[in-house]
Write an enzyme that holds these catalytic residues in place. Structure first.
Site, PDB file in Angstrom:
ATOM      1  CB  SER A 668     -31.168  -7.340-117.875  1.00 59.87           C
ATOM      2  OG  SER A 668     -32.425  -6.936-118.349  1.00 59.87           O
ATOM      3  CG  ASP A 741     -32.231   0.720-117.482  1.00 57.43           C
ATOM      4  OD1 ASP A 741     -32.572   0.476-118.647  1.00 57.43           O
ATOM      5  OD2 ASP A 741     -31.934  -0.168-116.668  1.00 57.43           O
ATOM      6  CG  HIS A 775     -30.721  -2.378-119.868  1.00 55.66           C
ATOM      7  ND1 HIS A 775     -31.329  -2.469-118.636  1.00 55.66           N
ATOM      8  CD2 HIS A 775     -30.646  -3.654-120.338  1.00 55.66           C
ATOM      9  CE1 HIS A 775     -31.614  -3.734-118.372  1.00 55.66           C
ATOM     10  NE2 HIS A 775     -31.201  -4.467-119.388  1.00 55.66           N
TER      11      HIS A 775
END
Length: 812
Positions: A668, A741, A775
């Site tokens: 991330s 995601d 994610h």
């Protein structure tokens, strides 16, 4: 995205032949067997004590779900992901078994649920006598209940709607308030593939800054689908009597909260118009008060579409509406006094209000706050409350004891510190559950109890303390021993002398986590669980907390791991794994978090798998971004560069790392950091960036803690965007991204475009897109593939000395 194509990459050294599979859709890869064995080892059950701590619920789950679970069909609308067949939120991992154990260990029984049950959740009743268990089937969610004395679950309801929340216990601790799927909403509406007209969005001059979101409504067909899924029937389920009593009529009800006296419901109802650029949380709603028979007592508030909330601001009107826990039926809520704009210059930003049954007239103001309301901590005495507020400019937290009696007693500041000041954190106030299920601070006279992480320069030493609200004196009642990590789980009870017994979770590098009962009066410790080591093969791994400094004097830290067979003096290839965080000042940026005395486990996506392959790992290497919150990202690149350089230098100074063989990785925002480090430095031989965002012009209304828009700081957005610096990424970069995601800002497009840029410019890059993953990656196949990709990439470009030379092209 990885697609079938020619099998040549242009690197800075010329044309390099890659296997055909590097450019096409591939089967899932498998990492070395040692890694497979670790990641698929049985998981130690989690433990959930009952509110009175007399019972332990042991929860089992598989190590990893299958790709079939992850890719089960779902629908994305209005920021939601819904399993349409089950009429529930999309979910891939479920608990597999539940067991009850009495605190004294004399009773232990596995709960007999249906074979292969997918347990979506389990919650204790506040009287500790019952469990509510949600079981997901292929066609819906079932509610089961279990009396702890019989330990035999029975089904209480079918077709439970859990899209917006789970069943909740009524104040009597016997019945449950549930949302049921109405008969007419159990079948999906037929979808027309013939458009009825264009999708139109229009702005008429008011500012509407929005972040980037996934799974938004696209057209009126999606809007009608949302109508279908929000339609619900409130009901009260009585397991003892086997009855289900409808409450009111079906409608677009998002949730309902029962009053402490059990006589009223605060109901949140969705309204149109919907938005195509915002998720459901921002849609219009109305708040109503009902009696428990479903009759409307009051239309409390109509909340409009939140399409003009300032960046880092709040909506106007009532927010955080709920019930006061120490009154029979009194609403309490907060309202902005600054128009919700954090940049407005005002004396007070927020005010708290209340309205008691029978809910007539206007709300009564309780008090005003200088800064933005952060929350309330209620005491048993309804005339006093602890109110927290947050100063956005200073990133400062203040908690004040407020008087609600009208006697004008002075406010008392109980906590006043930077939110980043770990060393000064007094710990969280511990609550008790009352007979009606409400929660207030557990007190003995004027004393409240606190439990905290106890961060220190030498690592965390969790603690349990008490604080006197009259004098503000604080006493430590217990502190974790040195050489172990032991944290407070809950207060079991309080003895006649006012000294509690506490439940703690204790672990050490060689001791797996287990639950203990500590009698603080007699300094006795009783072991409640005895879980074995689930991964004995890695017990030889060594770790230590290391501290060092950045060139500008900011203190840094990391946990340095070495493999089980490492011999001191042998320099190893090093993996630096990090995630940048923002701070206002160097003193808090340099504070140490975490503990080197925790039990090492390697699960899921953990980068600690590199330890099984001959690497050292510098985990959680701090990358602080320090400065004025308005401008700190002006020096983002320089700050992460110097932090990375200092980390490598420290590992080399200790004789652990070969500074010529270092790789960097992150997930991330850590992936964003990784790509920037490869673009702006020559410190690393390769990088792994997972689920990142690389083009900040695609997040133009801010990212992470950035407060300026793209149009206010275009040079900064460009400087920190690896996409704009792709010509400078001359070290091999592995990118991994979940195909679905859902995280705001990290669209898969971010990785696809950076891949195309680096590839088109002749760089060495690989993009792996994991089917069905979000994610974070959940499926067994995806997790093993990710581990295989990371290890193979670093083995090729970081580990071997020959690979070092091959992957060190001159700067383009």
């Amino acid at each position: 995205m990885v697609r079938p194509a020619a099998c040549l990459f242009l690197s800075a050294l010329g044309f390099v032949a890659f296997p055909e599979r590097a450019l096409s859709q591939e089967g899932y890869r498998t990492p070395p067997q040692a890694v497979v064995d670790l990641l698929t080892a049985p998981v130690t059950p989690s433990v959930r004590p009952s509110p009175n701590a007399q019972w332990l619920l042991l929860v089992e789950r598989p190590a990893l779900p299958s790709i079939a679970d992850v890719t089960r069909p779902w629908i994305g609308i209005a920021g939601l992901r819904i399993d349409p067949a089950a009429h529930a939120g999309q979910q891939a991992d479920f608990d597999s078994a539940l067991s009850l154990r009495s605190q004294d260990g004399k009773t232990s029984k596995k709960l007999p649920l249906p074979a292969g049950a997918r347990i979506q959740g389990a919650s204790w009743s506040h009287n500790s006598r019952m469990l509510a268990i949600q079981v997901r089937t292929d066609t819906g969610v079932e509610l089961w209940t279990c009396d702890v004395e019989t330990a035999t679950p029975t089904r209480a309801a079918r077709n439970v709607d859990t899209i917006f929340g789970s069943p909740t216990w009524m104040p009597d601790g016997v019945r449950l308030l549930v949302r049921l799927v109405p008969e007419g909403a159990r079948k999906l509406p037929e979808e027309s593939h013939v458009p009825t007209g264009p999708t139109v969005m229009e702005s008429t001059g008011k500012k509407s800054p929005t972040r980037t979101y996934q799974d938004l409504l696209r057209d009126e067909g999606d809007a009608r689908l949302l109508d279908h899924f929000v339609e619900t029937q409130l009901a009260i389920v009585d397991p003892a009597r086997g009855s289900t009593t409808p409450v009111g009529a079906p409608g677009p009800i998002l949730d309902a909260d029962v009053s402490p006296d059990g006589e009223h419901l605060l109901v949140r109802i969705l309204e149109r118009p919907y938005s195509y650029v915002l998720p459901l949380d921002s849609f219009p709603k109305r708040l109503e008060l009902w009696n428990v028979s479903g009759g409307v007592e009051l239309s409390f508030a109509k909340l409009p579409l939140q399409d003009s909330v300032p960046i880092e601001g709040v909506p106007t009107g009532p927010r955080n509406v709920g019930w006061m826990p120490n009154a029979p039926a009194s609403l309490v809520w907060v309202e902005a006094l600054d128009g919700g704009d954090p940049k407005a210059k005002v004396e007070h930003r927020d005010r708290w209000l209340t309205l008691a049954s029978p809910f007539r007239g206007e709300g009564r103001e309780l008090f005003r706050l200088q800064h933005r309301a952060r929350g309330l901590q209620w005491l048993a005495d309804p005339t006093r409350v602890l109110a927290s507020e947050y100063d956005r400019d200073r990133r400062w937290l203040r908690t004040t004891l407020r008087d609600l009696s009208g006697e004008q007693r002075p406010d008392v500041v109980v906590e006043d510190r930077s939110v980043n000041d770990r060393y000064g954190n007094p710990g969280a106030i511990q609550n008790e559950v009352r007979v009606n299920g409400t929660r207030v601070a557990r007190q003995v006279g004027e004393w409240v109890f606190r439990a905290g992480e106890g961060d220190t320069p030498g690592g965390a030493r969790p603690f349990f303390a008490r604080q006197n609200l009259a004098t503000l004196a604080t006493e430590r009642l217990w502190t974790c021993d040195e050489g172990v990590y032991e944290s407070v789980v809950a207060i079991a009870d309080v003895g006649p002398n006012g000294t509690p017994r506490i439940l703690t979770r204790r672990e050490s590098p060689n001791e797996p986590p287990n639950l203990y009962l500590q009698d603080l009066a007699g300094a006795k410790r009783v072991e409640l669980t005895k879980f074995a080591d689930p991964q004995p093969s890695i017990r030889g791994i060594q770790k230590r907390l290391v501290t060092y400094q950045r060139a500008d004097g900011v203190d840094l830290s990391a946990t340095l791991y070495t493999p089980a067979n490492w011999q001191p003096g042998t320099r190893l290839p090093l993996v630096v794994w990090a995630y940048p965080l923002e701070f206002n000042d160097p003193s808090t940026a340099g504070q140490v978090s975490g503990s080197p005395h925790r039990f090492t486990q390697i699960r899921g996506l953990s980068h600690l798998t590199f330890l099984t392959q001959g690497y050292a790992v510098m985990d959680n290497a701090t990358m602080p971004i320090v400065g004025d919150p308005e401008t700190m990202n002006d020096s983002f690149v320089e700050q992460i560069t110097e932090a990375a350089r200092a980390a490598i230098d420290k590992a080399a100074e200790l004789g652990v790392a070969d500074p010529a063989r270092v790789g960097v990785g992150g997930h991330s925002y850590g992936a964003f950091m990784t790509a920037n480090l490869l673009a702006h430095t020559d410190l690393f031989r390769a990088g792994c960036a997972r689920s990142g965002a690389y083009n900040r012009s695609l997040t133009p209304f801010g990212f992470q803690s950035e407060r300026r828009t793209f149009w206010e700081a275009p040079e900064v957005y460009a400087k920190v965007s690896p996409f704009f610096q792709a010509q400078r990424i001359n070290e091999p970069l592995l990118m991994i991204h979940g195909e679905k995601d859902s995280n705001p800002g990290t669209f898969p497009l971010q990785s696809e475009r950076l891949y195309q840029a680096i590839s088109g410019l002749g760089g060495t890059v690989r993009l792996v897109v994991l089917p069905g993953e979000s994610h974070g990656y959940a499926a067994r196949e995806s997790v093993l593939d990710t581990q295989a990709e990371m290890i193979a990439w670093f083995d090729r470009y970081v580990k071997a000395p020959s690979a070092v030379e091959a992957s060190a092209p001159a700067k383009r």
